[in-house]
Design a protein around this motif. Structure first.
Motif, mmCIF file in Angstrom:
data_model
loop_
_atom_site.group_PDB
_atom_site.id
_atom_site.type_symbol
_atom_site.label_atom_id
_atom_site.label_comp_id
_atom_site.label_asym_id
_atom_site.label_seq_id
_atom_site.Cartn_x
_atom_site.Cartn_y
_atom_site.Cartn_z
ATOM 1 N N TRP A 24 -1.222 7.964 1.325
ATOM 2 C CA TRP A 24 -0.762 6.646 0.911
ATOM 3 C C TRP A 24 -1.677 5.559 1.468
ATOM 4 O O TRP A 24 -1.988 4.593 0.776
ATOM 5 N N SER A 28 -3.607 3.045 -0.738
ATOM 6 C CA SER A 28 -3.390 1.620 -0.568
ATOM 7 C C SER A 28 -4.730 0.889 -0.404
ATOM 8 O O SER A 28 -4.982 -0.128 -1.060
ATOM 9 N N PHE B 209 6.721 2.754 -6.495
ATOM 10 C CA PHE B 209 6.650 1.303 -6.613
ATOM 11 C C PHE B 209 6.835 0.797 -8.042
ATOM 12 O O PHE B 209 6.020 0.051 -8.564
ATOM 13 N N GLN B 228 7.567 -0.876 0.792
ATOM 14 C CA GLN B 228 6.116 -1.021 0.981
ATOM 15 C C GLN B 228 5.795 -1.307 2.441
ATOM 16 O O GLN B 228 4.865 -0.746 3.000
ATOM 17 N N GLN B 229 6.587 -2.188 3.069
ATOM 18 C CA GLN B 229 6.363 -2.496 4.490
ATOM 19 C C GLN B 229 6.578 -1.257 5.347
ATOM 20 O O GLN B 229 5.832 -1.008 6.297
ATOM 21 N N LYS B 231 6.205 1.834 4.412
ATOM 22 C CA LYS B 231 5.086 2.753 4.183
ATOM 23 C C LYS B 231 3.875 2.328 5.009
ATOM 24 O O LYS B 231 3.187 3.169 5.598
#
Lengths: 130, 250
Positions: A24, A28, B209, B228-229, B231
């Protein structure tokens, strides 16, 4: 997964933290690269460099190629390409999972991240000979 | 407004003990500009068909009981006004991604289990004596998690989430936002323990997401943002693990 007893259900999850954090994080970082730099590269190399008078365009392209020949630029390009490829591989893997291949999520890592690695090696080889 | 105006509600009916399969039953209800879908359902229950089964309580968007699919969208029926659909009909179904118990009532057990799994309470290594007073928190520290504490467990986000529908390991938007809420609380010391649950298998990583959870949330909790935070927090922890192996909490 309804619990008749007390303690909460685990949803059949394997114990211990998953290695997905690594993928991830690369995904990202690759997303930032792909969103910020790749469109700029496409505009510069695909449209701006060859625009206008062909003679001027050729000179401009030669200057650009010379800049790319400088090793810090090569390294930066390789970083952008590698992370964008991992981003792509991760997205493909998760799309395959969404399409019903969830139980092969581990196996899918081989073609998806392996493909990204192969693409990175290829890019490195191309950059090496520039 | 014409007092005789009516609207048609097509309601999902299913009594597992007598029905072999679900069906939709149309009901004519009086059209009233001030009415919400829940008022119409209550009117049907009181005046037309007492066997219609649904959950509701506060009628003001606080209890989170009356979530249903209204024309295919997850909504709190106490906040979905008839006038926004008039003069067309309204189709009411139980929240998708959940098993139906009866009519509009869904089975919440799995959801409740997932909420418990993230240990949604303050965990302390050292518990202060009450004589020492409360654990102080600055407004800035409160702002870190306040938004995520507004969840009313209405489960609309689970009905909106395509992953929650097909991945049982996935903890789901509300549970993950709740776990994140405690991880961000300055008084809490249980982050490592909670992350062990949140980062196992597909518990959080199942999220791709889509973001619909945040779109449908009636309390503006932004579960997608919380995920998201969380992750990003997980990724930091992952790399920290190489620098400082096995450092838990202390």
């Amino acid at each position: 997964m309804s619990a008749d007893g007390r303690g909460p259900a685990t949803g059949g999850r394997a114990a211990g933290r998953s290695d997905e954090a690594l993928w991830w994080a690369l995904f990202s970082a690759g997303g930032v690269m792909a969103a910020l730099f790749v469109p700029a590269f496409v505009i510069v190399t695909g449209f701006l460099l060859p625009a206008g008078d062909p003679a001027v365009a050729a000179e401009r392209t030669a200057q650009f190629a010379a800049a790319v020949g400088w090793w810090p630029v090569k390294l930066a390009l390789l970083g952008v390409l590698a992370l964008s490829l991992v981003h792509c591989g991760h997205r493909i893997r998760h799309t395959m999972m969404d399409l019903g291949m969830r139980r092969y999520s581990g196996l899918l890592k081989v073609p998806c991240y392996g493909g990204a690695l192969a693409g990175t090696i290829w890019a490195a080889m191309l950059l090496w000979v520039i | 407004m014409d007092a005789k105006d009516t609207m048609t509600l097509e309601i999902f009916r299913y009594h597992p003990e007598t029905d072999s399969e679900p069906r939709f039953q149309p009901y004519e209800v009086p059209y009233n500009e001030d009415w919400v879908v829940l008022d119409a359902i209550n009117w049907i229950k009181d005046h037309v068909d007492g066997s219609l089964t649904h959950r509701w309580s506060c009628r003001m968007g606080v209890c989170g009981s009356c979530g249903m699919m209204v024309n295919g969208e997850p909504k709190l029926t106490c906040a979905a006004f008839l006038k926004d659909y008039y003069p067309f009909g309204i189709k009411v179904e139980p929240l998708v991604n959940f098993a139906v118990e009866r009519d509009l009532v869904v089975d919440m057990d799995g959801f409740m289990d997932k909420l418990q799994e993230v240990k949604p309470y303050i965990i302390r290594d050292d518990v202060n004596d009450t004589s020492e007073g409360e654990y102080r928190q600055s407004p800035a520290q409160l702002a870190q998690y306040k938004q995520y504490s507004m969840c009313i467990n209405c489960m609309l986000c689970y009905a909106a989430c395509p992953v929650a529908g097909h991945e049982d390991e996935f903890l789901g938007p509300a549970a993950l936002a709740l776990g994140h809420r405690y991880n961000k609380d300055s008084r809490d010391q249980g982050q490592a323990e909670r992350l062990d649950v949140m980062l196992a298998g597909e518990a959080i990583w199942g999220c791709t997401f889509v973001g619909e959870c945040t779109v449908v949330c009636p309390k503006h909790v932004d579960p997608a943002g919380a995920i998201q935070q969380a992750k990003a927090m997980a990724a930091q922890e992952f790399f920290k693990g190489f620098v400082m192996p096995k450092g838990t909490g202390a």
